[in-house]
Motif scaffolding. Structure first.
Motif, mmCIF file in Angstrom:
data_model
loop_
_atom_site.group_PDB
_atom_site.id
_atom_site.type_symbol
_atom_site.label_atom_id
_atom_site.label_comp_id
_atom_site.label_asym_id
_atom_site.label_seq_id
_atom_site.Cartn_x
_atom_site.Cartn_y
_atom_site.Cartn_z
ATOM 1 N N THR A 1 -3.898 -16.408 -5.750
ATOM 2 C CA THR A 1 -2.729 -17.786 -6.036
ATOM 3 C C THR A 1 -3.284 -19.367 -5.959
ATOM 4 O O THR A 1 -2.500 -20.094 -5.842
ATOM 5 C CB THR A 1 -1.952 -17.461 -5.233
ATOM 6 O OG1 THR A 1 -2.003 -17.431 -3.328
ATOM 7 C CG2 THR A 1 -1.283 -16.041 -5.326
ATOM 8 N N ILE A 2 -4.178 -19.232 -5.446
ATOM 9 C CA ILE A 2 -4.752 -20.839 -5.053
ATOM 10 C C ILE A 2 -6.056 -21.733 -5.854
ATOM 11 O O ILE A 2 -6.608 -20.638 -5.682
ATOM 12 C CB ILE A 2 -5.031 -20.794 -3.152
ATOM 13 C CG1 ILE A 2 -4.470 -19.614 -2.220
ATOM 14 C CG2 ILE A 2 -6.144 -22.507 -2.886
ATOM 15 C CD1 ILE A 2 -4.931 -19.810 -1.162
ATOM 16 N N THR B 1 -4.361 -30.050 1.620
ATOM 17 C CA THR B 1 -4.156 -29.866 2.773
ATOM 18 C C THR B 1 -3.721 -29.075 3.171
ATOM 19 O O THR B 1 -3.324 -28.324 3.168
ATOM 20 C CB THR B 1 -3.187 -30.962 3.122
ATOM 21 O OG1 THR B 1 -1.661 -30.407 2.828
ATOM 22 C CG2 THR B 1 -3.153 -32.119 2.176
ATOM 23 N N GLU B 2 -3.693 -28.771 4.830
ATOM 24 C CA GLU B 2 -3.211 -27.357 5.539
ATOM 25 C C GLU B 2 -1.288 -27.113 5.021
ATOM 26 O O GLU B 2 -1.376 -26.043 5.111
ATOM 27 C CB GLU B 2 -3.242 -28.016 7.403
ATOM 28 C CG GLU B 2 -2.996 -26.154 7.830
ATOM 29 C CD GLU B 2 -2.968 -26.610 9.594
ATOM 30 O OE1 GLU B 2 -2.550 -26.052 9.820
ATOM 31 O OE2 GLU B 2 -4.133 -26.539 9.690
ATOM 32 N N ALA C 1 1.999 -23.383 2.405
ATOM 33 C CA ALA C 1 3.173 -23.361 1.114
ATOM 34 C C ALA C 1 2.378 -22.004 -0.081
ATOM 35 O O ALA C 1 3.399 -21.734 -0.193
ATOM 36 C CB ALA C 1 3.170 -25.024 0.526
ATOM 37 N N TYR C 2 1.122 -22.336 0.142
ATOM 38 C CA TYR C 2 0.951 -21.059 -0.683
ATOM 39 C C TYR C 2 1.366 -19.286 -0.291
ATOM 40 O O TYR C 2 1.387 -18.763 -0.582
ATOM 41 C CB TYR C 2 -0.532 -20.860 -1.310
ATOM 42 C CG TYR C 2 -0.386 -21.874 -2.843
ATOM 43 C CD1 TYR C 2 -0.159 -21.330 -3.691
ATOM 44 C CD2 TYR C 2 -1.141 -23.165 -2.736
ATOM 45 C CE1 TYR C 2 -0.459 -22.032 -4.829
ATOM 46 C CE2 TYR C 2 -1.291 -24.504 -3.085
ATOM 47 C CZ TYR C 2 -1.388 -23.794 -4.809
ATOM 48 O OH TYR C 2 -1.590 -24.621 -5.427
ATOM 49 N N TYR D 1 3.543 -13.853 3.419
ATOM 50 C CA TYR D 1 3.024 -13.390 5.001
ATOM 51 C C TYR D 1 3.218 -14.007 5.762
ATOM 52 O O TYR D 1 3.320 -15.337 5.435
ATOM 53 C CB TYR D 1 1.994 -12.510 5.239
ATOM 54 C CG TYR D 1 1.627 -12.141 6.309
ATOM 55 C CD1 TYR D 1 2.216 -10.601 5.929
ATOM 56 C CD2 TYR D 1 0.763 -11.823 7.736
ATOM 57 C CE1 TYR D 1 2.299 -9.663 7.463
ATOM 58 C CE2 TYR D 1 0.729 -11.699 8.270
ATOM 59 C CZ TYR D 1 0.827 -10.471 8.493
ATOM 60 O OH TYR D 1 0.627 -9.504 10.018
ATOM 61 N N ALA D 2 4.890 -13.716 6.540
ATOM 62 C CA ALA D 2 5.290 -14.399 7.632
ATOM 63 C C ALA D 2 4.140 -15.152 8.260
ATOM 64 O O ALA D 2 4.145 -16.692 9.284
ATOM 65 C CB ALA D 2 6.029 -13.622 8.425
#
Length: 83
Positions: free
Chosen positions: A29-30, A37-38, A43-44, A49-50
């Motif tokens: 997904t990345i 950036t972090e 955001a991805y 996952y929480a």
């Protein structure tokens, strides 16, 4: 997780083989073509996952992501294993 449904985890698998398979799915997904950036990485990962910070660290520990020493840039590692 099904192939067509968005990725969402209630918990990370405990067994290493299952965790590796899940991380392999998540890293797809990345994007591979630039540094993020972090906040962009988060955001991805947040919808998946929480505890997205744990997920981010797991991706780094398993060498699916890499980052600068100061944590200002992240990128997807492309290897034969996870292209």
């Amino acid at each position: 997780m099904t192939q067509n449904a968005p990725l969402h985890l209630e918990r990370l698998p405990r067994k290493q083989k299952r965790l590796q398979r899940v991380l392999e799915q998540i890293v797809t997904t990345i994007p591979t073509d630039h540094r993020l950036t972090e906040a962009e990485i988060n955001a991805y990962l947040q919808p998946i996952y929480a505890d997205y910070a744990l997920l981010r660290r797991s991706l780094i520990d398993w060498h699916y992501l890499d980052r600068t020493p100061d944590g200002t840039a992240y990128w997807r590692v492309t290897t034969e294993r996870n292209v």
